[in-house]
Design an enzyme around this catalytic site. Structure first.
Site, PDB file in Angstrom:
ATOM      1  CG  ASP A  83     -29.138 -69.165  20.324  1.00 14.52           C
ATOM      2  OD1 ASP A  83     -29.642 -68.419  19.470  1.00 14.52           O
ATOM      3  OD2 ASP A  83     -27.930 -69.151  20.608  1.00 14.52           O
ATOM      4  CG  ASN A 152     -18.598 -68.078  26.931  1.00 14.93           C
ATOM      5  OD1 ASN A 152     -18.925 -68.158  25.745  1.00 14.93           O
ATOM      6  ND2 ASN A 152     -19.463 -68.145  27.923  1.00 14.93           N
ATOM      7  CG  HIS A 154     -21.761 -68.960  24.009  1.00 17.18           C
ATOM      8  ND1 HIS A 154     -22.351 -68.044  24.851  1.00 17.18           N
ATOM      9  CD2 HIS A 154     -21.766 -68.372  22.786  1.00 17.18           C
ATOM     10  CE1 HIS A 154     -22.703 -66.977  24.164  1.00 17.18           C
ATOM     11  NE2 HIS A 154     -22.362 -67.148  22.908  1.00 17.18           N
ATOM     12  CD  GLU A 159     -23.305 -69.479  27.968  1.00 13.66           C
ATOM     13  OE1 GLU A 159     -22.127 -69.442  27.544  1.00 13.66           O
ATOM     14  OE2 GLU A 159     -24.041 -68.481  27.972  1.00 13.66           O
TER      15      GLU A 159
HETATM   16  C1  F6R Z   1     -26.681 -66.248  18.841  1.00 13.58           C
HETATM   17  C2  F6R Z   1     -25.807 -67.326  19.267  1.00 13.58           C
HETATM   18  C3  F6R Z   1     -24.528 -67.031  19.940  1.00 13.58           C
HETATM   19  C4  F6R Z   1     -23.649 -66.099  19.096  1.00 13.58           C
HETATM   20  C5  F6R Z   1     -22.336 -65.805  19.808  1.00 13.58           C
HETATM   21  C6  F6R Z   1     -21.493 -64.833  19.004  1.00 13.58           C
HETATM   22  O1  F6R Z   1     -27.887 -66.772  18.283  1.00 13.58           O
HETATM   23  O2  F6R Z   1     -26.131 -68.440  19.100  1.00 13.58           O
HETATM   24  O3  F6R Z   1     -23.847 -68.230  20.176  1.00 13.58           O
HETATM   25  O4  F6R Z   1     -23.403 -66.717  17.866  1.00 13.58           O
HETATM   26  O5  F6R Z   1     -22.586 -65.254  21.062  1.00 13.58           O
HETATM   27  O6  F6R Z   1     -22.159 -63.608  18.955  1.00 13.58           O
HETATM   28  P1  F6R Z   1     -21.628 -62.447  18.021  1.00 13.58           P
HETATM   29  O7  F6R Z   1     -21.720 -62.937  16.633  1.00 13.58           O
HETATM   30  O8  F6R Z   1     -22.563 -61.286  18.275  1.00 13.58           O
HETATM   31  O9  F6R Z   1     -20.226 -62.167  18.432  1.00 13.58           O
END
Ligand code: F6R
Length: 257
Positions: A83, A152, A154, A159
């Site tokens: 992403d 959440n 995602h 999302e």
């Molecule tokens: C980032 C991504 C997000 C993260 C998620 C968890 O490229 O795709 O989905 O994997 O927000 O983030 P962390 O690992 O920082 O808790």
């Protein structure tokens, strides 16, 4: 479902197909790197998605460590960014591609021409997203999707509300994502991002989801034991036949022993 709590990896089949592996924080990077290394050694040209964030950092440190010690090569990997934030200029240090370069790509032997990423500053973003999916499909689909989980639920920037059928696209970021993303130190937090879609990820041959820390315990519990719903996109990963959820003990604390 049951799992043992000890220093070694414990593994169990959770709801449906989920392979839940719980390890100590010290073993987390090593266990994840073993999975990536197995895929890279057993596949001629594996197509792998790489997420950013805190969860994959121990994995990236271990992959770099193995590469530096001559124990691993990523030269055959086709690397796909999962992403990207909108509204940041190319080269911005908070961009996902910038952080992936610093944390993994530039520190290993993945050839630059085998690195693919989403570019939000594109005239026709829909066409760009469609081309990203097509490139993956033309290259035989994803071999391994490495993913984190947002608090959440995602997956990538899919999302809550994202269906299992969605493809790569622009998406408005959820308020909880925007709050959490303050940790990256944005001057102005982007309101949207671009993400690989759940459908493309679910078509991957194998999925590895990483979650660490007590702040992930609730969403890990919902991912495993809650209803399978697009309100919690991570719960949709349960329908994949070869999905490992790698947790440290803190993230696993609400799962039934
Ligand atoms: C980032 C991504 C997000 C993260 C998620 C968890 O490229 O795709 O989905 O994997 O927000 O983030 P962390 O690992 O920082 O808790």
């Amino acid at each position: 479902m049951s799992f043992a709590k000890h220093g070694r990896a414990s593994s169990t089949r959770g709801v449906k197909n989920l392979n839940i592996v719980v390890v100590s924080p010290e073993k987390f990077g090593n266990t994840a790197a073993d999975i990536v290394q197995r895929v890279t050694e057993n596949t001629e040209a594996p197509n792998i998605t790489f997420p950013t964030g805190d969860s994959p950092l121990p994995l990236y440190r271990e992959l770099v460590n193995r590469y530096q010690h001559g124990k691993l090569s990523l030269a055959n990997v086709q690397a796909f960014g999962l992403d990207e934030w909108g509204e940041l200029e190319p080269g911005h240090p908070i961009r996902c591609i910038s952080r992936m370069k610093t944390q993994l790509y530039s520190e290993t032997d993945i050839p630059v021409e085998q690195i693919y990423y989403l570019e939000p500053n594109t005239d026709d973003l829909d066409v760009h997203c469609e081309a990203y999916d097509k490139r993956i499909a033309d290259m035989g689909g994803l071999t391994l999707s490495i993913l984190g989980i947002g608090i959440n639920g995602h997956i990538g920037f899919n999302e809550p509300g994202s269906k299992a059928t969605v493809r790569t696209r622009k998406i408005q970021l959820a308020d909880r994502t925007l709050n959490v993303s303050q940790k990256y130190g944005f001057d102005k937090t982007p309101s949207w991002g671009v993400t690989l879609g759940l459908a493309t990820l679910l078509e991957s041959k194998e999925i590895l989801i990483l979650a660490t820390g007590a702040h992930k315990a609730e969403i890990v519990h919902l991912t495993v034991n809650g209803p399978e719903t697009s309100d919690v996109p991570s719960s949709l990963m349960r329908r994949h036949p070869n999905c490992t959820l790698l947790l440290d003990e803190a993230a696993a604390q609400l799962l039934k022993k």
